[in-house]
Design an enzyme around this catalytic site. Sequence first.
Site, PDB file in Angstrom:
ATOM      1  N   CYS A   1       0.811  -1.219   0.000  1.00 26.22           N
ATOM      2  CA  CYS A   1       0.000   0.000   0.000  1.00 26.22           C
ATOM      3  C   CYS A   1       0.849   1.277   0.000  1.00 26.22           C
ATOM      4  O   CYS A   1       0.323   2.365  -0.190  1.00 26.22           O
ATOM      5  CB  CYS A   1      -0.943   0.000   1.190  1.00 26.22           C
ATOM      6  SG  CYS A   1      -2.037  -1.415   1.181  1.00 26.22           S
TER       7      CYS A   1
ATOM      8  N   ASN B   1     -10.230  -0.433   0.330  1.00 27.20           N
ATOM      9  CA  ASN B   1      -8.770  -0.294   0.296  1.00 27.20           C
ATOM     10  C   ASN B   1      -8.257  -0.886  -1.024  1.00 27.20           C
ATOM     11  O   ASN B   1      -8.286  -2.096  -1.209  1.00 27.20           O
ATOM     12  CB  ASN B   1      -8.193  -1.038   1.511  1.00 27.20           C
ATOM     13  CG  ASN B   1      -6.671  -1.046   1.533  1.00 27.20           C
ATOM     14  OD1 ASN B   1      -6.014  -0.693   0.551  1.00 27.20           O
ATOM     15  ND2 ASN B   1      -6.118  -1.460   2.650  1.00 27.20           N
TER      16      ASN B   1
ATOM     17  N   HIS C   1      -3.305   6.890   2.584  1.00 27.36           N
ATOM     18  CA  HIS C   1      -3.729   5.612   2.026  1.00 27.36           C
ATOM     19  C   HIS C   1      -5.113   5.292   2.594  1.00 27.36           C
ATOM     20  O   HIS C   1      -5.332   5.399   3.810  1.00 27.36           O
ATOM     21  CB  HIS C   1      -2.707   4.534   2.402  1.00 27.36           C
ATOM     22  CG  HIS C   1      -3.207   3.153   2.155  1.00 27.36           C
ATOM     23  ND1 HIS C   1      -3.792   2.791   0.968  1.00 27.36           N
ATOM     24  CD2 HIS C   1      -3.229   2.047   2.946  1.00 27.36           C
ATOM     25  CE1 HIS C   1      -4.160   1.518   1.040  1.00 27.36           C
ATOM     26  NE2 HIS C   1      -3.833   1.055   2.227  1.00 27.36           N
TER      27      HIS C   1
END
Length: 333
Positions: A116, A288, A258
């Site tokens: 990520c 996500n 993020h």
Amino acid sequence: MEQLDMGITIIGCGSATPETLFDNQDMSQIVATSDEWIRTRTGIKTRHLASEDESLSECATQAAEKALAMAGITARELDLIILATSTPDDLFGSASQIQSRLGASRAVSFDLTAACSGFVFGLVTAAQFIRTGLYQNVLIIGADFLSRWVDWTNRSTCVLFGDGAGAVVCQGTYQQDRLLGFELRSDGSKNACLNLIYQGQCKSLNDEVSISQGCYQPLTMRGKEIYRFVMEKVPEVVEKALFRANLTSEQIDWLILHQANQRIINAVAQRLKIPQEKTIGNLAHYGNTSAASIPLALDEAVRLGKIQSEDIVAISGFGAGLSWGAVIFQWGR
Ligand code: ACO
């Protein structure tokens, strides 16, 4: 005459997601969960999922084409393509497939894996090639299809992720350097908190030689540990990047973290004393999306007219590795 240093400016962004939507109600039909649990613990309402016949390279190429169109340059003008992903179509790398799809025949291309944090790490990597004067136009793509790697019977993880791609085009400039500061970090001692690990079985080739044959196992995550880690490390890394940029948090116009959890976004913003209205979040619609989440959120905010020319943007990625980092940049040419 004084020699000016080569600076960096982001001249375009784009994003793409698979068409299929899978909302929390759909999720509650396959694992023991509820819309209420997912929304209140994470902020996620729905996510896009790639179907069997969609490839990551195709989705990433769509995002890249939009970024190139905004940048006003052709694929032929690209010198370098960096694909940040943990879920390539091909373990040998998918960046070259994107290079070919775009027709970016002059560009060298490679994959970069930092989960990520991948987009942030990719942007900083691109900046080094530009600063040394080696390359002028660099495309950075963050793309992940984690739906292919979650355990769809594990409610603790499968509800969190979605698929997508986001991209930016960076260009070298002797005008104002708009990449103002960055900081990247890794801590492999906490690697076991978040894995998508290879597991093999012993295969004997002859009486003396045996090797391992296997495949990658579904993603595992110790959510609470990562949550605590992020709460400590992310404000710190943003502050470090701000220090390098010679700026304070009051000077940030937009914070794009993020997109892992809305609670994390709110709490980190609070620690940094950045008001909620300056945070950008689209978790509700995408979940996500790993390396895609920051460029996807950036692209939406730019196209909605939220992020305007000259605005100071702080981005911060965090995730498996563990890895984390932040970049402070000024939007606009
Ligand atoms: N539906 C209903 N109940 C659930 C679900 C679900 N989908 N998932 C877990 N639960 C239950 C658990 O079983 C547990 O029940 P118990 O108390 O009876 O044991 C309870 O809910 C609490 O579970 P926790 O895991 O403690 O929930 P938490 O509040 O910590 O939220 C979450 C979990 C959302 C994952 C959070 O910890 C988080 O966001 N962590 C950070 C994730 C992150 O940032 N990852 C990095 C990026 S990802 C990458 O790099 C690929």
